[in-house]
Design an enzyme around this catalytic site. Structure first.
Site, short mmCIF file in Angstrom:
data_model
loop_
_atom_site.label_atom_id
_atom_site.label_comp_id
_atom_site.label_asym_id
_atom_site.label_seq_id
_atom_site.Cartn_x
_atom_site.Cartn_y
_atom_site.Cartn_z
N GLY A 358 12.88 15.00 -25.63
CA GLY A 358 14.29 15.20 -25.35
C GLY A 358 14.49 16.08 -24.13
N PRO A 360 15.61 19.28 -21.67
CA PRO A 360 15.40 20.72 -21.86
C PRO A 360 16.58 21.36 -22.58
CG PRO A 360 14.93 20.09 -19.59
CD PRO A 360 15.57 18.90 -20.24
N VAL A 362 17.33 21.49 -25.85
CA VAL A 362 17.89 20.90 -27.07
C VAL A 362 17.23 21.45 -28.33
CG1 VAL A 362 18.62 18.78 -25.94
CG2 VAL A 362 16.34 18.91 -26.93
N GLY A 363 16.24 22.36 -28.17
CA GLY A 363 15.68 23.03 -29.34
C GLY A 363 14.35 22.50 -29.82
N LYS A 364 13.52 21.94 -28.94
CA LYS A 364 12.25 21.37 -29.37
C LYS A 364 11.28 22.47 -29.82
CE LYS A 364 11.59 19.25 -25.41
NZ LYS A 364 12.86 19.60 -24.73
N THR A 365 11.11 23.49 -29.00
CA THR A 365 10.17 24.55 -29.35
C THR A 365 10.64 25.35 -30.55
OG1 THR A 365 9.49 24.70 -27.02
CG2 THR A 365 8.93 26.55 -28.45
N SER A 678 18.54 -0.33 -15.56
CA SER A 678 19.83 -0.17 -16.25
C SER A 678 21.01 -0.14 -15.30
CB SER A 678 19.82 1.09 -17.10
OG SER A 678 19.66 2.23 -16.29
N LYS A 721 23.79 8.83 -21.94
CA LYS A 721 24.68 8.24 -20.95
C LYS A 721 26.14 8.33 -21.39
CE LYS A 721 21.16 5.02 -19.25
NZ LYS A 721 20.72 3.61 -19.16
#
Length: 792
Positions: A358, A360, A362-365, A678, A721
């Site tokens: 995802g 940067p 967004v809370g991955k770590t 796209s 998008k």
């Protein structure tokens, strides 16, 4: 007691001694390096009688001892010689008498002692004489074994020394007793007690010296240099065992042996460790190989071969922790709870390899930290971004100078358990060069079918990684090699809508920033309207990292005003944002509300989230020429060619009057990566608009891949998008019908607010985007027929 019988009280500077004792009636050399010790010696040497108190520390590691750190029985001595070097003072002090310290005070950093004389009680009589004769007998036995005693003339010494305590102290110094035994002799207040102690020490010392001579004799009989070294080491071990000496309770080898016995190691690992320990005993400490072997042994001992943390499989608690730490992310949370349920039913289940993908922020770590907390596992993380050397993961071979274990093994040592959660950040940013391919090394590390016997080049022993819960993070999947991606379960984390960001700010960010700035709720109150303005006018991101920075800056501004005792607003209203944060950085798109023919609004996906992309087209006088600008990738260039050819093949239906005119297509916003299929529908719409002279709707954006036969194919990144379109103030989005299922990922508030058009063919796109260009009731079959006739 009258004044004539009161003992004399000495008030003298104190010289604290480490691991040594100065006896009365003897002199000895000393070196002082501590500031307080140097000042004590200088004060004594400048005094009239040059005297001071020498007291031995109970713990030699204490740098600034106090009265409780010193032995009470000490020696009053006189400074006989003093020499200065660069950082130390070298002195010779003569012991004058035994004293007892009553009190110690500190004056200008040095210690001043109040002490009284404490002479040893002499006990003339048969017992004292017998003890003295026993001492003489022991001395004669020692003369054959100890070189420093062999040169003594015992009879002459006894004639010269009349005081039995002088003899006791002299023998203790010649035998080089350790400081604890020497202090016990100095503590003895009676003559017979001191002689008994010395006789006991001499008996033990005699046995040790005798054993040493025997070992030395056996060692001499062995041939060869290596055998001699071995016997000398055995001799040293025997001596240290008898004396109970050795820094830290034993040699380095003994310390490692004790730690090895306590460590929980598999049998093959223990055999290898004991073999290495045997090698270490045969290597001189000055050899570089000594350090290499020792470091490897310490690594083997410290690794958690069998130590594990017990998983907390309380699903209700885990759900509560995940909800406390993260807003939304229902699919991710559900997947984590599924794994907990599997572990609850089957504790031996293999841990999956999860990959959070995802934008940067967004809370991955932080999601990985929450998973570790909910499971009760240790958490370790390191970044793979820019990693090019395979040895960083697998470790260096011990033949290299400065060799080290790889990051995986180092992380396991830090975690201290065999089943931690290891987070490998930025797996999409791995590099490779002549030093190897780290992605290939990860193939084994991240495969539960192989990593149960992972071998680090430095450790060179099989280590089980199958119990480790690996979580990787990435911004995009495009740069992750296929075989590596195949070993991971991908979980997509999309960007947040404005409403979701507002909720995250309410629940987490505001409280966190209040705490960091030292503020409370009354001092720092931010209403929803202010947060929304920050989101829309000061940030433009998929995550919430910049939002947190902005709110943090607001908190610091308030803290500064409070510290300077200036007026602080009760609430941070939207009107004061410009004063606190400066001018707005972003504004909703206004310049494209009225778009001329040839301009269409597209949507692009980037690793940092979605963005709006405008495609511009103009006609050129050169016949049939196609010019493409804007740093387009190969796929996007092909989409532009396909769009032009499709439009020209349907020129009759689209009321195109100049089909042979040249065409220039330009895509601004050079900072946005522009490659991928796209943008096909956007280019087709822009081309149809410029050839027909009709404008595209300014409130509508679009995305989708096209084919020459007029189909609209599904694309990725739909949620990002759509959120980008909403941030730009657009209210309509045209999507391929194949992406209809992706609308489920879009927040309900966004779906209700925006209008979506699902397209099967390019005709559907043109009808929705360019009003009046195509009849609403024209069927697909008629469209194809008309297109073929126009092309003919």
């Amino acid at each position: 007691m009258n004044k004539e019988t009161e003992p004399q009280v000495y008030v003298l500077p104190v010289l604290p001694l480490r691991r040594t004792v100065l006896f009365p009636m003897l002199a000895g050399p000393f070196a002082a390096g501590r500031k307080a010790s140097i000042e004590a010696l200088e004060a004594a040497s400048n005094s009239e009688d040059k005297t001071l108190i020498t007291a031995t520390q109970k713990d030699a590691s204490i740098e600034n001892p106090d009265i409780d750190d010193l032995h009470r029985f000490a020696t009053r001595g006189a400074v006989r010689r003093l020499a200065r070097s660069e950082e130390t003072l070298e002195v010779i002090i003569e012991g004058l008498e035994r004293v007892r310290i009553q009190d110690v005070e500190r004056e200008d950093g040095r210690l001043i002692a109040h002490a009284i004389p404490a002479p040893v009680v002499l006990e003339p009589g048969p017992e004292g004489e017998a003890l003295k004769r026993e001492l003489v007998s022991r001395i004669r036995e020692f003369q054959t074994l100890v070189p420093q005693l062999g040169q003594l003339n015992i009879d002459e010494l006894l004639d010269r020394i009349r005081d039995p305590m002088h003899l006791v102290y002299l023998l203790a110094a010649l035998l080089e007793l350790d400081f604890e035994k020497s202090q016990q002799l100095l503590d003895a207040s009676e003559q017979n007690q001191a002689m008994k102690l010395l006789l006991e020490y001499m008996r033990k010392e005699y046995e040790v010296v005798k054993l040493r001579r025997e070992i030395a004799g056996e060692a001499e009989s062995e041939a060869g240099r290596e055998q001699r070294k071995y016997m000398l080491r055995q001799q040293l071990k025997a001596i240290q065992k008898e004396l109970g000496e050795g820094e830290g309770g034993g040699t380095v080898t003994q310390e490692l042996q004790e730690r090895l016995e306590q460590a929980e190691l598999p049998d093959p690992v223990r055999e290898e460790a004991e073999r290495e320990l045997g090698r270490l005993e045969g290597v001189p400490s000055a050899s570089p190989e000594h350090g290499v072997i020792r470091n490897r042994l310490e690594l083997i001992i410290e690794l958690p071969w069998a130590r594990r943390t017990e998983d907390n499989l309380d699903l209700a608690r885990a759900r509560q922790i995940l909800d406390e730490d993260h807003y939304d992310l229902d699919e991710i949370k559900e997947r984590i709870l599924e794994q907990l349920a599997v572990l609850r039913l089957n504790p031996e289940a293999k841990a999956p390899i999860l990959c959070f993908v995802g934008p940067p922020g967004v809370g991955k770590t932080s999601l990985g930290q929450s998973i570790a907390r909910s499971l009760g596992r240790e958490f370790e993380r390191f970044s793979l971004g820019g990693l090019r050397d395979e040895a960083e993961l697998r470790g260096h071979r011990r033949t290299y100078v400065g060799a080290m274990p790889g990051r995986i093994i180092q992380a396991m040592r830090r975690a201290g358990s065999a089943n931690p959660l290891l987070m490998l950040d930025e797996i999409d940013k791995l590099g490779h060069d002549f030093r190897g391919d780290p992605a290939s090394a990860l193939l084994e590390i991240l495969d539960p079918a192989q990593n149960y016997e992972f071998r680090d080049n430095y450790l060179d022993l099989p280590f089980d990684l199958s119990r480790v819960l690996f979580i990787t993070t990435a911004n995009t999947l495009e740069t992750i090699p296929g075989p590596l991606l195949d070993r991971m379960e991908v979980l997509q984390l999309s960007g947040y809508s404005d409403e979701e960001k507002l909720e995250i700010a309410r629940r987490y960010i505001l409280e966190r920033q209040r705490k960091q700035a030292g503020l409370d709720r009354e001092q720092f109150t931010v209403p929803d309207a202010t947060i929304l303005r920050v989101i829309r006018h000061y940030t433009r991101e998929a995550g919430v990292r910049e939002l947190e920075r902005r709110i943090g800056r607001l908190a610091r501004k308030v803290a500064l005003r409070i510290a300077e005792e200036r007026e602080v607003p009760e609430t941070i209203s939207p009107e004061v944002l410009e004063e606190l944060l400066g001018r707005e950085r972003f504004r909703p798109e206004q310049a494209r509300k009225e778009m001329p023919p040839g301009v269409a609004t597209g949507l692009a996906w980037t690793p940092t989230g979605g963005d709006v992309l405008y495609v511009e087209a103009i006609l050129l006088p050169e016949e049939g020429k196609l010019t493409l600008t804007g740093q387009l990738g190969e796929v996007m260039k092909e989409s532009a060619q396909a769009a032009q050819n499709w439009v020209l093949s349907h020129a009759g239906r689209l009321n195109i009057t100049h089909p042979r005119a040249g065409l220039h297509i330009h895509v601004p916003a050079g900072a946005i990566p522009k490659d991928g299929p796209s943008a096909g529908v956007t280019m087709a719409t822009a081309v149809a608009s410029v050839y027909s002279g009709r404008s595209v709707r300014s409130d509508t954006a679009m995305t989708g891949e096209i084919t020459l036969s007029g189909l609209v194919l599904p694309v990725g990144g739909v949620k990002e998008k759509i959120l980008a379109a909403r941030r730009a103030g657009l209210r309509g989005v045209i999507l391929p019908r194949g992406n209809e299922k992706d609308l489920d990922d879009v927040p309900d508030s966004v779906r209700e607010e925006m209008e979506f058009t699902l397209a099967d063919r390019i005709d559907d796109v043109l009808r929705a985007a360019i009003p009046g260009l195509l009849p609403e009731d024209e069927s697909a079959e008629a469209t194809e027929s008309s297109g073929q006739e126009s092309g003919a």
